[in-house]
Design a protein around this motif. Structure first.
Motif, PDB file in Angstrom:
ATOM      1  N   ILE A  85      31.567  38.311  37.862  1.00  7.68           N
ATOM      2  CA  ILE A  85      32.269  37.128  37.341  1.00  7.68           C
ATOM      3  C   ILE A  85      33.686  37.070  37.901  1.00  7.68           C
ATOM      4  O   ILE A  85      34.151  36.014  38.356  1.00  7.68           O
ATOM      5  N   ILE A  86      34.370  38.205  37.873  1.00  7.82           N
ATOM      6  CA  ILE A  86      35.750  38.242  38.374  1.00  7.82           C
ATOM      7  C   ILE A  86      35.784  37.939  39.867  1.00  7.82           C
ATOM      8  O   ILE A  86      36.638  37.180  40.346  1.00  7.82           O
ATOM      9  N   GLN A  87      34.821  38.491  40.621  1.00  9.53           N
ATOM     10  CA  GLN A  87      34.771  38.216  42.054  1.00  9.53           C
ATOM     11  C   GLN A  87      34.536  36.736  42.321  1.00  9.53           C
ATOM     12  O   GLN A  87      35.159  36.139  43.214  1.00  9.53           O
ATOM     13  N   ASP A  88      33.638  36.108  41.543  1.00 12.59           N
ATOM     14  CA  ASP A  88      33.355  34.686  41.722  1.00 12.59           C
ATOM     15  C   ASP A  88      34.575  33.829  41.405  1.00 12.59           C
ATOM     16  O   ASP A  88      34.868  32.844  42.110  1.00 12.59           O
ATOM     17  N   VAL A  89      35.279  34.198  40.327  1.00 13.40           N
ATOM     18  CA  VAL A  89      36.477  33.436  39.953  1.00 13.40           C
ATOM     19  C   VAL A  89      37.541  33.544  41.042  1.00 13.40           C
ATOM     20  O   VAL A  89      38.190  32.551  41.407  1.00 13.40           O
ATOM     21  N   ILE A  90      37.705  34.738  41.589  1.00 11.64           N
ATOM     22  CA  ILE A  90      38.702  34.926  42.650  1.00 11.64           C
ATOM     23  C   ILE A  90      38.371  34.061  43.855  1.00 11.64           C
ATOM     24  O   ILE A  90      39.242  33.378  44.427  1.00 11.64           O
ATOM     25  N   SER A  91      37.084  34.060  44.252  1.00 12.10           N
ATOM     26  CA  SER A  91      36.688  33.328  45.455  1.00 12.10           C
ATOM     27  C   SER A  91      36.680  31.814  45.248  1.00 12.10           C
ATOM     28  O   SER A  91      36.974  31.046  46.169  1.00 12.10           O
TER      29      SER A  91
END
Length: 543
Positions: free
Chosen positions: A487-493
């Motif tokens: 989730i955090i990776q998706d939000v960052i990208s």
């Protein structure tokens, strides 16, 4: 005591008001008791005076006395609040090498221990100066013998409470010093609770904590013992002084017929007021010495700290890079070597830079220098715009003891739709809305408990709402389950694809979207563009 007095002088309007009000209070005390003697004289001797007028006058004086007494206490409370705020601000704005347990205990217990000096001792000092002085002046005109008895016996009271007060000061300092040590020991044991359980050391730890808390109890009881002994001696001397005044007045009235009833009544009524004022100062002096013991601990910590450099961020509008790190070196005070040496790095707008290296290489230190929380020992960190906003997602998110809404908005007024939107982006909307009070659910100490991953997503929501110019992610995936990490990776990208980002990470897939990778080794900076990154990845870890 000198430093506490200097703090009081810093807010000189309050001591000045106490002085004026204490004079008015002393006058009302003398007038009140003389008026009571007038009433007794009129009743017993059946004089022609108007009793109702006298009684009404006494009522007015009593109300005035109560008002002045309350005002005096209110001023003391107000000054103590100001001093507490001043001391806590000083402690917060200074850096200390002391353990966090010691610092927190000093911020709370020790500073609270200073308060009685300002809201109890100082108001009583002014009252105990003015009331006895005005009573003696009045008795010099009414009955000189009583004034002489008061002058001779009064010094014994402060003599005793000074002796006991000095002892109390030393014992209070010992207690507060031990409390600081005990606070840190307790904090360390709580932090290592799981480790203690794994090694079957819980019983020994419980016994050790019990013995330490018992020692603190014994130190507290020593102070109480001194307080009770001091109170006993003050009561004895006060009763002795009142008895001498009563004896002299009684002999003069009955045996020698040298004074009238009204004079004797005034002497006997004013005597308790005189001795009680000094005795109350004795009890407050004991409290003041306790505060002095607490203040020693606070001032020792303040004197051992270095003030935080609060200079504004360096700004250079002529540079092309958004952030420019030039010849920066940094060394921690307790370290023998530099954490970073001669670092040069240009960060341009929109870049996503991965900062990698082994533990202890200086990655987090460099991040703190870039956001200008740390000040380099040499070199400069400059921005090309004056009001560069920076967001920081840490390994250990801080959750305020407040509502979910306040934790995300940082106590600002932001539309609820926007807050729910960012919660949906981090996968927390359904969880929050399922709670009884929704966004207004209290979290933190005493509130709804959140997991580590949920707290990290609350902090990420905070960053999403702020939409800063630069984002620093310090090990964003550390300690998280796969779902939360994704989730955090998706939000960052998705949400920060055009934002300038600095990512500190060990895992290769965490930095896969970075368009520049920078490698730190022993405080020296190297570009991975020169090192063939694929050859430096083993088992998913960047080495």
């Amino acid at each position: 005591m000198k430093r506490l007095t200097n703090l009081a002088i810093k807010y000189k309007i309050y001591p000045a008001c106490m002085f004026v009000i204490s004079i008015l209070l002393a006058i009302t005390v003398v007038v009140q008791n003389i008026s009571i003697a007038e009433v007794l004289n009129a009743v017993l001797l059946d004089t022609k005076e108007d009793l109702w007028t006298l009684l009404l006058f006494i009522l007015v004086v009593l109300l005035a006395r109560a008002t002045f007494n309350t005002l005096n206490q209110m001023i003391g409370n107000r000054m103590s609040t100001k001093v507490k705020q001043h001391l806590r601000r000083q402690l917060i704005l200074k850096q200390s090498k002391e353990p966090i347990g010691v610092q927190m205990n000093t911020l709370t217990e020790n500073i609270d221990g200073i308060v009685p000096f300002f809201n109890s001792y100082l108001p009583q000092v002014f009252k105990s100066m003015m009331i006895p002085v005005f009573i003696i002046i009045a008795m010099c005109f009414i009955h000189l013998n009583t004034a002489l008895i008061m002058i001779v016996t009064a010094p014994f009271i402060p003599l005793f409470y000074i002796i006991f007060g000095l002892k109390t000061r030393d014992e209070s300092k010992d207690k507060m010093t031990y409390l600081n040590e005990f606070s840190q020991q307790f904090l360390n044991k709580v932090k290592g609770l799981i480790t203690l359980k794994l090694f079957n050391r819980t019983e020994q730890t419980e016994r050790a904590l019990y013995e330490e808390s018992t020692t603190f109890r014994d130190l507290t009881m020593r102070i109480l013992k001194s307080a009770f002994l001091s109170g006993l001696m003050l009561e004895f001397i006060s009763m002795l002084g009142i008895g001498l005044v009563a004896l002299e007045a009684g002999l003069g009235l009955i045996l020698f017929d040298s004074i009238d009833f009204k004079t004797a009544a005034i002497a006997i009524i004013l005597a308790p007021e005189f001795y009680n004022a000094i005795k109350d100062l004795g009890q407050s002096f004991h409290t003041g010495k306790q505060s002095e013991g607490s203040s020693d601990v606070v001032f020792e910590l303040l004197d051992s700290q270095e003030e935080v450099d609060k200079r504004v961020p360096n700004f250079n509008s002529q540079q092309n890079a958004l952030i420019k790190v030039k010849q920066v070196s940094y060394k921690y005070d307790s370290a023998p070597f530099n954490a970073l040496s001669e670092i040069n790095l240009d960060i341009h707008k929109g870049e996503q830079i991965a900062l990698i290296g082994e533990s202890g290489a200086g990655k987090s230190t460099l991040a703190q220098l870039i956001v200008q929380r740390y000040i380099p020992n040499s070199g400069t960190v400059t921005y090309n715009q004056p009001n560069l906003s920076i967001g920081f997602l840490s390994q250990s998110p801080y959750i305020f003891n407040a509502s979910i809404r306040d934790n995300i908005t940082m106590f600002q007024s932001i539309d609820e739709v926007e807050v729910l939107k960012v919660l949906e982006a981090v996968g927390m909307k359904d969880k929050v809305l399922s709670l009884k009070h929704g966004l207004d659910t209290w979290i933190g100490e005493g509130g709804e408990m959140l997991s580590g991953g949920q707290m990290r997503r609350i902090e990420l929501s905070r960053v999403l709402v702020a939409q800063p110019d630069v984002l620093v992610f310090d090990e964003p995936a550390t300690g998280l389950d796969v779902q939360t990490e994704n989730i955090i990776q998706d939000v960052i990208s998705q949400q920060f694809n055009s934002t300038t980002i600095l990512i500190i990470a060990h895992r290769a897939h965490t930095i896969k979207n970075a368009n520049r990778r920078v490698y730190l080794e022993n405080g020296q900076l190297k570009s991975l563009d020169q090192l063939a990154i694929n050859e430096n990845i083993k088992g998913g870890e960047v080495t």
